[in-house]
Design an enzyme around this catalytic site. Structure first.
Site: not given
Ligand code: NDP
Length: 455
Positions: A35, A42-43, A48, A51-52, A177, A179, A181, A310, A434, A439
């Site tokens: 490492e 990351t998580c 995760c 963030k939470k 996700y 953005a 959050e 994760t 209830h 429910e």
């Molecule tokens: P995502 O892949 O979920 O979303 C990326 C976003 O960025 C989309 O809205 C996409 O738009 C936009 N985008 C991509 N390229 C550009 C660009 N050049 N200009 C402007 N907008 C752009 O990525 P995240 O970074 O949010 O998360 C990464 C991964 O991490 C997720 O896929 C998920 O698997 C994991 N994750 C899970 C979480 C959870 O389980 N709660 C929490 C956080 C992350 P468009 O829709 O138009 O493609």
């Protein structure tokens, strides 16, 4: 004399790598893990978990104002963002200790430094070569930034989790996700938030009703979502930044955060040089047994870009260890993996969206939106959405979706039902608890016409 230094050498001590390696060590393998940053990955360190904690912390603003409707007089609460970050960091230190302890107790050697493959059985770390019968790549991913003028001024989720102070104005670019959050965290903490998305709605890939409903709830909380908008450039000013948009408009802000997707950490560890095939997104190509194109090299988690969650990385790491070090060959079943978005309010989802389900079968759709009981007294204008998608021919439930308080907690139980192949009749035969929001999942009777019909 063994042929190799180790039976298993893993690069990356995140969720998937640690699970695989500590199980292997526990089963008696001579195991080591490399490492370059903090144990936990990351998580635990940059995703995760922190963030939470920030979601919990920021959400108190709503709790304080909701409490008034229940007879509490709480005065004017004040919030110290820096204190939340410091408290969060103390918890991350504790968790890193827990992870290190797990490795130690399972006789896994931790090698701190950056690993680079030299050949299919050798990894070099800081000039020292280590050999292993099997090598596991578990290097995860990192934020991906588009190349636009001024991109050097932005932060990603890594920086957002360690901001020393809360900016008054934040611009978030992306609709996924992360953005969504962070828009919720910054807004609840008290910042003015503008979210810029290039698509017509947030959360591409999610059910269309979930996407529009969540956006509506976020906008009610004051998050400004600018749809079908792209950023042309970012300029630093004396007081902050100017985000120049493709349509000619500009937004003044104190912070710009990008969450435009993540890419696999695969380009600097010698994978290509030893012949490991990567796909067009630079993810390691693996088969269902997590084996790469080089027989002794395997990969799990986000660096393979399958389902970047994760618990999935953990399941892959576990399957790998069971297969190779416990004589119990197994693969991961990726069907009906539930997930949540810790937006405010949160989203829980398992199974297919209406759009995906309609591709495979004619569907019945059940949907309700309502005001949660808590908000009858709190007065908060926040609604809940519950949606169930059923295969019209077999009655099998294909998808469950919820936006609202406790959605993540509720969805986990539904995921078991879907894994068991539950039918709508079985949902209906289940007696509810209830009064709860959950429910509604067992009392939905009115079909809503399906929005998408492909059959
Ligand atoms: P995502 O892949 O979920 O979303 C990326 C976003 O960025 C989309 O809205 C996409 O738009 C936009 N985008 C991509 N390229 C550009 C660009 N050049 N200009 C402007 N907008 C752009 O990525 P995240 O970074 O949010 O998360 C990464 C991964 O991490 C997720 O896929 C998920 O698997 C994991 N994750 C899970 C979480 C959870 O389980 N709660 C929490 C956080 C992350 P468009 O829709 O138009 O493609």
């Amino acid at each position: 004399m063994p042929l190799f230094d180790f039976d298993l050498l893993t690069i990356g001590a995140g969720s998937g790598g640690v699970r695989a390696t500590r199980l292997a060590g526990g089963y008696g393998a001579r195991a080591a893990i490399i490492e370059k940053s903090r144990v936990g990955g990351t998580c635990v360190m940059r995703g995760c978990v922190p963030k939470k904690l920030l979601v919990y912390g920021a959400h108190y603003s709503e709790e304080f104002s909701d409490a008034r409707g229940f007879g509490w007089e709480v005065g004017t609460p004040s919030f110290d963002w820096g204190q939340l970050i410091r408290r969060k960091n103390v918890e991350l230190d504790r968790l890193e200790g827990v992870y290190r302890g797990i490795l130690e107790r399972n006789n896994v050697r931790l090698i701190e430094g950056e690993g680079r493959l030299v050949d299919p059985h050798t990894v070099e770390v800081d000039g020292t070569r280590h050999t292993a019968e099997r090598i596991l790549i578990a290097t995860g991913g990192r934020p991906e930034l588009p190349a636009i003028p001024g991109i050097e001024h932005v932060i990603t989720s890594d920086g957002a989790l360690d901001l020393p102070a809360l900016p008054a104005r934040v611009v978030i670019v992306g609709g996924g996700y992360i953005a969504v959050e962070f828009a919720g965290i910054f807004r609840a903490a008290g910042a003015e938030v503008t979210q810029i998305i290039r698509a017509s709605d947030i959360l591409r890939g999610f059910d269309a009703d979930v996407r529009s409903f969540l956006a509506e709830q976020m906008e009610k909380k004051g998050i400004r979502i600018r749809r079908e908008t792209v950023v042309a450039a970012i300029d630093a000013t004396n007081t902050g930044y100017t985000v120049r948009l493709g349509d000619g408009h500009a937004i003044e802000t104190d912070l710009v955060m990008y969450a435009t997707g993540r890419s696999p950490n695969t380009t600097t560890i010698g994978l290509k040089e030893v012949g490991v095939a990567l796909n067009h997104k630079r993810a390691v190509i693996v088969d269902e047994w997590n084996r790469s194109s080089v027989a002794s090299i395997y990969a799990v988690g986000d660096c393979t870009d399958r389902k970047n969650l994760t618990p999935v990385a953990i399941a892959e790491g576990q399957a790998f260890a069971e297969t190779h070090f416990n004589n119990r060959p197994r693969t991961v079943d990726y069907a009906n993996v539930a997930s949540a978005v810790f937006s405010q309010p949160p989203v829980g989802t398992v199974g297919l969206s209406e759009e995906e389900a309609s591709e495979v079968a004619p569907v019945d759709v059940y949907l309700t939106r309502f005001r949660p009981m808590k908000h009858t007294l709190s007065g908060r204008d926040e609604a809940t959405l519950i949606k169930v998608i059923v295969d019209a021919a077999t009655d099998r439930v294909l998808g469950c979706h919820m936006v609202g308080m406790d959605a993540a907690e509720i969805t986990q139980g539904l995921a078991i039902a879907l894994k068991c192949g539950a039918t709508k009749a079985q949902f209906d035969a289940t007696i509810g608890i209830h009064p709860t929001a959950a429910e509604e999942f067992v009392t939905l009777r009115e079909k809503r016409p399906a929005r998408v019909r492909t059959h």
